[in-house]
Design a protein around this motif. Structure first.
Motif, PDB file in Angstrom:
ATOM      1  N   PRO A 137      42.673  -8.002  -7.867  1.00  0.00           N
ATOM      2  CA  PRO A 137      42.468  -6.961  -8.877  1.00  0.00           C
ATOM      3  C   PRO A 137      41.888  -5.678  -8.299  1.00  0.00           C
ATOM      4  CG  PRO A 137      40.754  -8.639  -9.033  1.00  0.00           C
ATOM      5  CD  PRO A 137      41.752  -9.137  -8.040  1.00  0.00           C
ATOM      6  N   VAL A 138      42.262  -4.575  -8.928  1.00  0.00           N
ATOM      7  CA  VAL A 138      41.600  -3.292  -8.696  1.00  0.00           C
ATOM      8  C   VAL A 138      40.439  -3.220  -9.685  1.00  0.00           C
ATOM      9  CG1 VAL A 138      41.842  -0.783  -8.870  1.00  0.00           C
ATOM     10  CG2 VAL A 138      43.715  -2.161  -7.919  1.00  0.00           C
ATOM     11  N   ILE A 139      39.247  -2.912  -9.208  1.00  0.00           N
ATOM     12  CA  ILE A 139      38.074  -2.866 -10.069  1.00  0.00           C
ATOM     13  C   ILE A 139      37.900  -1.447 -10.617  1.00  0.00           C
ATOM     14  CG2 ILE A 139      35.600  -3.347 -10.273  1.00  0.00           C
ATOM     15  CD1 ILE A 139      37.396  -5.778  -9.457  1.00  0.00           C
ATOM     16  N   ILE A 140      37.838  -1.328 -11.936  1.00  0.00           N
ATOM     17  CA  ILE A 140      37.526  -0.052 -12.572  1.00  0.00           C
ATOM     18  C   ILE A 140      36.086  -0.131 -13.070  1.00  0.00           C
ATOM     19  CG2 ILE A 140      38.173   1.650 -14.329  1.00  0.00           C
ATOM     20  CD1 ILE A 140      40.395   1.156 -12.309  1.00  0.00           C
ATOM     21  N   ALA A 141      35.217   0.670 -12.470  1.00  0.00           N
ATOM     22  CA  ALA A 141      33.800   0.672 -12.842  1.00  0.00           C
ATOM     23  C   ALA A 141      33.593   1.702 -13.958  1.00  0.00           C
ATOM     24  CB  ALA A 141      32.939   0.995 -11.626  1.00  0.00           C
ATOM     25  N   THR A 142      33.551   1.231 -15.193  1.00  0.00           N
ATOM     26  CA  THR A 142      33.556   2.113 -16.367  1.00  0.00           C
ATOM     27  C   THR A 142      32.164   2.661 -16.695  1.00  0.00           C
ATOM     28  OG1 THR A 142      33.208   0.249 -17.877  1.00  0.00           O
ATOM     29  CG2 THR A 142      35.501   0.836 -17.380  1.00  0.00           C
ATOM     30  N   LYS A 143      32.161   3.607 -17.639  1.00  0.00           N
ATOM     31  CA  LYS A 143      30.931   4.232 -18.162  1.00  0.00           C
ATOM     32  C   LYS A 143      30.193   5.025 -17.078  1.00  0.00           C
ATOM     33  CE  LYS A 143      30.571   0.548 -21.646  1.00  0.00           C
ATOM     34  NZ  LYS A 143      30.939   1.202 -22.893  1.00  0.00           N
ATOM     35  N   LEU A 144      30.988   5.655 -16.225  1.00  0.00           N
ATOM     36  CA  LEU A 144      30.449   6.430 -15.110  1.00  0.00           C
ATOM     37  C   LEU A 144      29.510   7.544 -15.573  1.00  0.00           C
ATOM     38  CD1 LEU A 144      30.446   7.247 -12.086  1.00  0.00           C
ATOM     39  CD2 LEU A 144      32.556   8.520 -12.525  1.00  0.00           C
ATOM     40  N   ASP A 145      29.809   8.131 -16.732  1.00  0.00           N
ATOM     41  CA  ASP A 145      28.994   9.246 -17.236  1.00  0.00           C
ATOM     42  C   ASP A 145      27.594   8.811 -17.663  1.00  0.00           C
ATOM     43  OD1 ASP A 145      29.480   8.867 -20.521  1.00  0.00           O
ATOM     44  OD2 ASP A 145      31.127   8.217 -19.250  1.00  0.00           O
ATOM     45  N   LYS A 146      27.361   7.498 -17.733  1.00  0.00           N
ATOM     46  CA  LYS A 146      26.063   6.984 -18.190  1.00  0.00           C
ATOM     47  C   LYS A 146      25.034   6.873 -17.060  1.00  0.00           C
ATOM     48  CE  LYS A 146      27.781   6.118 -22.330  1.00  0.00           C
ATOM     49  NZ  LYS A 146      27.483   6.992 -23.469  1.00  0.00           N
ATOM     50  N   ILE A 147      25.455   7.122 -15.815  1.00  0.00           N
ATOM     51  CA  ILE A 147      24.496   7.064 -14.706  1.00  0.00           C
ATOM     52  C   ILE A 147      24.494   8.398 -13.960  1.00  0.00           C
ATOM     53  CG2 ILE A 147      24.747   4.570 -14.410  1.00  0.00           C
ATOM     54  CD1 ILE A 147      26.439   5.143 -11.908  1.00  0.00           C
ATOM     55  N   LYS A 148      23.434   8.650 -13.201  1.00  0.00           N
ATOM     56  CA  LYS A 148      23.326   9.891 -12.431  1.00  0.00           C
ATOM     57  C   LYS A 148      24.294   9.862 -11.257  1.00  0.00           C
ATOM     58  CE  LYS A 148      18.420  10.564 -13.467  1.00  0.00           C
ATOM     59  NZ  LYS A 148      17.046  10.578 -12.899  1.00  0.00           N
ATOM     60  N   ARG A 149      24.787  11.035 -10.911  1.00  0.00           N
ATOM     61  CA  ARG A 149      25.743  11.121  -9.807  1.00  0.00           C
ATOM     62  C   ARG A 149      25.171  10.536  -8.523  1.00  0.00           C
ATOM     63  NH1 ARG A 149      28.683  16.790  -8.978  1.00  0.00           N
ATOM     64  NH2 ARG A 149      29.308  16.233 -11.095  1.00  0.00           N
ATOM     65  N   SER A 150      23.878  10.743  -8.304  1.00  0.00           N
ATOM     66  CA  SER A 150      23.234  10.245  -7.082  1.00  0.00           C
ATOM     67  C   SER A 150      23.189   8.714  -7.035  1.00  0.00           C
ATOM     68  CB  SER A 150      21.808  10.804  -6.973  1.00  0.00           C
ATOM     69  OG  SER A 150      21.029  10.381  -8.086  1.00  0.00           O
ATOM     70  N   GLN A 151      23.407   8.057  -8.180  1.00  0.00           N
ATOM     71  CA  GLN A 151      23.320   6.598  -8.261  1.00  0.00           C
ATOM     72  C   GLN A 151      24.680   5.899  -8.127  1.00  0.00           C
ATOM     73  OE1 GLN A 151      20.229   4.697  -8.910  1.00  0.00           O
ATOM     74  NE2 GLN A 151      19.539   6.649  -8.089  1.00  0.00           N
ATOM     75  N   VAL A 152      25.756   6.695  -8.078  1.00  0.00           N
ATOM     76  CA  VAL A 152      27.103   6.110  -8.156  1.00  0.00           C
ATOM     77  C   VAL A 152      27.371   5.122  -7.027  1.00  0.00           C
ATOM     78  CG1 VAL A 152      29.592   6.589  -8.066  1.00  0.00           C
ATOM     79  CG2 VAL A 152      28.088   8.037  -9.457  1.00  0.00           C
TER      80      VAL A 152
END
Length: 202
Positions: A137-152
């Motif tokens: 599977p390809v993993i789609i890590a959703t709800k990206l806007d809910k965390i800080k860019r520095s934490q991605v």
């Protein structure tokens, strides 16, 4: 990928016979509240063709969306819905397993994981289930806007390690709000379709 036409072509319930499609199928799996319908709508450039709901567990069928008469997006029932009784959960599980084992056109599986949290037991089980059916599977890590860019990157690593993902597994952070990650998914689908055309020509 340019989306020109999409339509909900087939809905399969627990006792339905799976369609014998001739176009390739791309399946979307994930927990009930992970944002699966929002992702599919974002990819199809439609606001509500895939039903979204504030109540998790809305998708209780396998839904086949015809995209450009090139491929199908296959929306699988959300798993891990706490309010569903055990019998219903077992039926949904059997539906998903039957589809993974029986579909002759399934070529690619996207597994959606909430980027904010470590993958749960249901996520790990689904990941292993997909692998055991010979798909990576390809993993789609959703709800990206809910965390800080520095934490991605830290959270992407957490998702990889939590799933014990196979080396080289693609993880795409995605936000339904900002559409960040959508172009990467389109590029993946384009390369997949191009590879298929090359195989057809051989």
């Amino acid at each position: 990928m340019v989306i020109k036409e999409v339509s909900l072509e087939c809905v399969c319930g627990i006792t339905s016979t799976l369609p014998e499609n001739i176009l390739p199928e791309v399946a979307f799996a994930g927990k009930s509240n992970v944002g699966k319908s929002s992702l599919i709508n974002a990819l199809m450039n439609r606001k509500s063709l895939a039903r979204t709901s504030s109540s998790p567990g809305k998708t209780q069928t396998i839904n086949f969306y015809n995209v450009n008469d090139q491929l199908y997006f296959v929306d699988l029932p959300g798993y891990g819905f706490a309010k569903a009784n055990e019998q219903v959960k077992a039926q949904w599980g059997k539906m998903i397993e039957r589809y993974l084992q029986k579909s002759k056109q399934l070529k690619l599986v996207f597994l959606l994981i909430d980027i904010r949290h470590e993958p749960g037991a249901n996520d790990k089980q689904m990941y292993q289930w997909i692998l055991s059916n010979h798909y990576e599977p390809v993993i789609i890590a959703t709800k990206l806007d809910k965390i800080k860019r520095s934490q991605v990157q830290k959270h992407v690593k957490m998702v990889r390690e939590g799933l014990q993902a196979v080396k080289g597994t693609i993880v795409i952070p995605f936000s339904a709000e900002t559409k960040q990650g959508r172009e990467e998914i389109y590029e993946l689908l384009d390369s997949f379709l191009e590879d298929r055309e090359c195989l057809d020509e051989e």
